[in-house]
Design an enzyme around this catalytic site. Structure first.
Site, PDB file in Angstrom:
ATOM      1  N   GLY A 212      38.123  41.608  46.099  1.00 32.55           N
ATOM      2  CA  GLY A 212      38.682  42.000  44.800  1.00 32.55           C
ATOM      3  C   GLY A 212      40.186  42.162  44.887  1.00 32.55           C
ATOM      4  O   GLY A 212      40.908  41.868  43.944  1.00 32.55           O
ATOM      5  N   HIS A 281      46.351  43.057  37.794  1.00 30.22           N
ATOM      6  CA  HIS A 281      46.952  43.964  38.768  1.00 30.22           C
ATOM      7  C   HIS A 281      48.072  43.233  39.527  1.00 30.22           C
ATOM      8  O   HIS A 281      47.846  42.190  40.141  1.00 30.22           O
ATOM      9  CB  HIS A 281      45.848  44.413  39.721  1.00 30.22           C
ATOM     10  CG  HIS A 281      46.232  45.514  40.647  1.00 30.22           C
ATOM     11  ND1 HIS A 281      46.832  45.278  41.861  1.00 30.22           N
ATOM     12  CD2 HIS A 281      46.096  46.855  40.552  1.00 30.22           C
ATOM     13  CE1 HIS A 281      47.041  46.429  42.471  1.00 30.22           C
ATOM     14  NE2 HIS A 281      46.600  47.405  41.690  1.00 30.22           N
ATOM     15  N   GLU A 333      47.940  48.890  36.326  1.00 32.84           N
ATOM     16  CA  GLU A 333      48.960  48.691  37.353  1.00 32.84           C
ATOM     17  C   GLU A 333      49.418  47.242  37.383  1.00 32.84           C
ATOM     18  O   GLU A 333      49.540  46.641  38.451  1.00 32.84           O
ATOM     19  CB  GLU A 333      48.413  49.067  38.742  1.00 32.84           C
ATOM     20  CG  GLU A 333      47.926  50.494  38.845  1.00 32.84           C
ATOM     21  CD  GLU A 333      47.660  50.912  40.293  1.00 32.84           C
ATOM     22  OE1 GLU A 333      46.949  50.169  40.992  1.00 32.84           O
ATOM     23  OE2 GLU A 333      48.185  51.950  40.706  1.00 32.84           O
ATOM     24  N   CYS A 351      54.976  48.518  45.435  1.00 30.41           N
ATOM     25  CA  CYS A 351      54.201  47.472  46.112  1.00 30.41           C
ATOM     26  C   CYS A 351      54.214  46.155  45.336  1.00 30.41           C
ATOM     27  O   CYS A 351      54.204  45.078  45.941  1.00 30.41           O
ATOM     28  CB  CYS A 351      52.749  47.901  46.305  1.00 30.41           C
ATOM     29  SG  CYS A 351      52.529  49.142  47.583  1.00 30.41           S
ATOM     30  N   CYS A 417      49.734  53.494  49.195  1.00 25.77           N
ATOM     31  CA  CYS A 417      50.083  52.112  49.551  1.00 25.77           C
ATOM     32  C   CYS A 417      51.590  51.913  49.677  1.00 25.77           C
ATOM     33  O   CYS A 417      52.047  51.154  50.534  1.00 25.77           O
ATOM     34  CB  CYS A 417      49.517  51.159  48.503  1.00 25.77           C
ATOM     35  SG  CYS A 417      49.881  51.638  46.803  1.00 25.77           S
ATOM     36  N   CYS A 418      52.373  52.583  48.819  1.00 27.68           N
ATOM     37  CA  CYS A 418      53.808  52.277  48.748  1.00 27.68           C
ATOM     38  C   CYS A 418      54.621  52.743  49.965  1.00 27.68           C
ATOM     39  O   CYS A 418      55.441  51.971  50.469  1.00 27.68           O
ATOM     40  CB  CYS A 418      54.408  52.838  47.470  1.00 27.68           C
ATOM     41  SG  CYS A 418      53.687  52.183  45.950  1.00 27.68           S
TER      42      CYS A 418
HETATM   43 ZN   LIG Z   1      51.893  50.804  46.175  1.00 22.19          ZN
END
Ligand SMILES: [Zn+2]
Length: 809
Positions: A212, A281, A333, A351, A417-418
């Site tokens: 995904g 996304h 997002e 990201c 994540c960032c």
């Molecule tokens: Zn991120």
């Protein structure tokens, strides 16, 4: 690492190296290990990354128990007893891999035995958590209930949401970087074992559903490059090819329905080669496009290239923020509709900006066109750098282009994540400066430093001397070990050629003064400019000098008229940097500033400010309310580079400034509403913003608003209570509605209530209570004296409601 070691290590791989000359990008990046920056802009940032950001991230990974998950997976295997996943999301493993990747680049820049040992320790934990057949995903190896209900407990189930293939994609990238930087095989062997298992399980005639969340495609290509095993490249291509293909997929259950595809959100609505627009996304999209560019180059796939060109034109023509920010819509997002680029509510996730930067660097090498490097530079200096504080230990997830004081960077996120992503990209920045082919060298970015490469097999050192991005003079010393003929492609940035972006999305109000000048060994030359590069074709010898002088005027940018949020507004650029007005330099305000087209602007060096910047100063206007009347007055205005905002506490900020007073938001005198205590039921997000005294420009402009999302279709109220009774006769509501970007819509209906003793009574209104978008909905009534007022709001079925501003008089 040296070449002999690399050959020796590669010989140890289970490599299947074809004897055919393999297709690839026409130019290869000059690796980060061969480029050394010594300038005053990047070098201190790289050092801060090594000494602050990377250790900070490693500490946060431990504290948030992401590292412990690997220990628990190892313990579960050793004991045969199930444990419990101990952080929040199944994709938390990937943050550890990204941190290892960042640390690897740092180790290549500067030896650091302590960091090296720390990384070895982490890799040992990862190794122990890997199942004997190569499976690596702590959320399932630990056993126990899954961390989130959407993960499932069977291997390769819930691929749409599980992120198990996403996680290992980051593992493969980390393994390639660690191997390249240190020559150690420890992480590479783990990655190979994992990738061999994935290749055994997935492919034509096997499992055919793709992840995904894309990322494994990029990782597999990197693993292919390191090992030469073409099965990894085939698998990367397979994962891209099966997207959007109903004939090739296995049905799965989602939301109680049997489905075949994941839809637009995951760029899985139609086959990749038929896609024409950037949708869904934005991080997934960026990684997909970057991976597809790799496959396009390595397989010389024309259909891939055509799809990438189409999608790129859509992004750069209709969906790119001036800061290089990507993704207007917070709700998913991701990408919103064409030209919908709200400023305060811009998502532009760090990201997503990074993923699009990575994609553009690949496009540059695929098409050898500087327009891609233009976009790459814009994203890097603005949208990526803003993701990290100057101190190196605070991060932005979204990167808005306007703030009313609600934004600040934080040390970490539950979904993190960032932070490791910005660390890995900034630390690998040297690897994006140059590209080279057999007979050509491409200079894509500018900073003082040196780089080693070998055109026509001749060793060459290129040295840049410059104060870029603050000044536009760049001296390039060409130093081959013996005379050699090659084509030196020096990028002439679009911003120096009257083109802010390679589309009509933005333009300069006037062509900036000055033209780029190029000299070779002191004499001005006018070489052909091909695809944005000045091409100097000659036999180079040691001591040759190329001087590029880029004029650095202050440039006024306006957006395409279809971008509603920027209409009547101007943004300021100088060199590769986008500027913004921030409160601390402008008496606390930014939203009410006006920068008329004729106002003179001047650049001023400020070594003392924000780590050393060039600011832009001029006299504009400020719009304010005085005695109930709104007017404007002259006001000195100071602008700072956008990347440096929000380093002095929460404050107003604006990239796009009004060109005339009608487009500024007046600084309001506190009205009756501002004196009220705000309450809301059921619990709402940001109720205090309903009386923050900012006039919205539209229902969707992202000025501070309150909302009840994710509650839908509900009855809600917001209340103003006063210490002493007040007399009112008018109420104005500006509804929040983010059609195209989220799930909030104007309400179905509403009424106004007032408190009479302990009782709430409806106010008898002279007008129908309005639910119009993009304007005040005002009602009047016979004056009444009360201690509290309430807006009772009925949301539309299946939608949430929100209020930008509620004013009363
Ligand atoms: Zn991120």
């Amino acid at each position: 690492m040296n070449k002999a070691l690399l050959v020796a290590v590669l010989a140890g791989c289970t490599a299947v190296v074809s004897s055919q000359p393999r297709a690839d990008y026409p130019a290869a990046p000059v690796p980060f290990t061969d480029v050394h920056l010594s300038d005053s802009f990047w070098a201190p940032r790289l050092e801060r990354n090594r000494s602050v950001t990377i250790p900070h991230n490693l500490a946060q990974l431990t504290e948030s128990k992401r590292v412990e998950n690997f220990d628990r997976a190892a313990a579960a295997m050793a004991s045969g007893r199930e444990g419990q996943f101990c952080s929040v999301f199944p994709f938390d493993d990937s943050d550890v891999y990204k941190a290892i990747e960042a640390a690897s680049y740092a180790l290549a820049i500067k030896p650091d035995p302590a960091l090296d040992a720390r990384i070895d320790e982490l890799i040992a934990k990862v190794a122990k958590s890997q199942e004997p057949d190569g499976y690596l995903y702590t959320a399932r190896t630990i056993g126990g209930p899954p961390p989130q209900p959407w993960v499932g407990s069977q291997r390769w189930s819930y691929l749409y949401l599980s992120h198990e293939l996403y996680n290992v994609g980051h593992l493969y990238e980390a393994a390639a970087a660690h191997f390249q930087a240190t020559g150690k095989r420890s992480l590479l062997d783990i990655a190979i074992k994992s990738a061999d298992l994935v290749a055994k399980e997935f492919g034509p005639g096997k499992r055919t559903n793709p992840p995904g969340h894309q990322e494994i495609e990029i990782g597999l290509v990197k693993l292919y490059r390191v090992t030469g095993n073409a099965a990894y490249l085939d698998l990367a291509k397979f994962f891209i090819d099966v997207r959007g293909r109903t004939d090739a997929r296995i049905p799965f259950e989602l939301d109680g329905k049997t489905q075949l595809l994941y839809g637009e959100y995951a760029q899985d609505d139609k086959p990749f080669v038929e896609q024409t627009e950037a949708v869904g996304h934005a991080v997934r999209a960026g990684y997909l496009y970057a991976g597809a560019a790799d496959v396009a180059a390595l397989r010389q796939d024309k259909a891939y290239m055509a799809a990438l060109e189409r999608i790129w034109a859509d992004v750069v023509g209709k969906k790119l923020y001036i800061t290089g920010g990507i993704g207007a819509a917070g709700a998913w997002e991701g990408y919103g509709p064409a030209y919908r680029l709200p400023n305060a509510s811009a998502y532009a996730e760090t990201c997503a900006n990074i993923a699009t930067f990575l994609w553009n660097s690949r496009m540059q090498r695929l098409a050898l066109d500087a327009k891609y490097a233009d976009v790459m530079e814009r994203i890097l200096y603005n949208g990526v750098l803003s993701g990290l504080s100057l101190s190196g230990d605070r991060f932005f997830y979204p990167n808005p282009l306007a703030s009313f004081g609600q934004h600040e960077r934080t040390p970490w996120f539950t979904c993190a994540c960032c932070p490791p992503n910005v660390a890995r990209v900034l630390t690998s920045v040297p690897g994006y400066f140059y590209a080279a082919s057999q007979d050509s060298v491409y200079v894509n970015l500018f900073a003082e430093g040196r780089a080693a490469m070998s055109p026509r097999g001749t060793k060459l050192e290129l040295r840049q001397k410059t104060e870029y991005p603050w000044q536009g003079d760049i001296l390039i010393e060409v130093d081959p070990e013996r005379p050699v003929a090659f084509r030196l492609h020096v990028r002439i940035p679009g911003w120096a050629r009257n083109q802010p972006v390679p589309s009509d999305l933005y333009r300069y109000i006037e062509p900036p003064a000055g033209v780029p000048v190029l000299r070779v060994n002191g004499s001005e030359v006018k070489p052909p400019v091909e695809k944005g590069y000045a091409v100097i074709d000659r036999t180079w010898k040691s001591g040759d000098k190329v001087e590029l002088s880029l004029p650095m005027p202050i440039r006024r940018v306006v957006a395409h008229d279809a971008v509603e949020a920027d209409r009547g507004r101007v943004a300021i650029e100088r060199g590769p940097l986008v500027y913004c007005a921030e409160g601390p330099d402008n008496d606390g305000r930014a939203a009410n500033l006006v920068l008329p087209d004729g106002a003179a602007l001047a650049a001023e060096k400020r070594p003392d400010l924000l780590g050393g910047v060039v600011v832009i100063k001029g006299v504009g206007e400020a719009v304010a309310e005085k005695g109930g009347r709104v007017g404007s007055a002259p006001k000195p205005v100071t602008l700072i580079p956008y990347y440096a905002w929000a380093n002095r506490g929460k404050a107003e900020m604006a990239v796009w400034l009004a060109r005339d007073p009608s487009r500024a938001r007046p600084a309001r005198e506190p009205g009756l509403a501002a004196k009220a205590k705000v309450a809301a039921s059921p619990k709402a997000a940001y109720p205090q913003r309903v009386n923050d005294q900012y006039d919205p420009e539209s229902s969707d402009d992202g000025t501070g608003y309150m909302h009840w999302y994710p509650q839908k279709g509900n009855l809600a109220w917001v209340e103003y209570a006063f210490d002493a009774p007040v007399t009112v006769s008018e109420s104005s509501v500006y509804w929040f509605d983010d059609t195209g970007g989220g799930s909030v819509r104007v309400p179905a209906s509403w009424r106004l209530l007032y408190k009479d003793g302990q009782e709430w009574k409806p106010v008898v209104l002279k007008e129908q209570p309005g639910v119009a978008r993009d304007r005040w909905n005002t009602v009047t009534f016979a004056p009444l004296t009360t201690s509290a007022l309430r807006l009772e709001i009925q949301a539309q079925k299946d939608w949430s409601v929100g209020v930008h501003e509620w004013s009363i008089r």
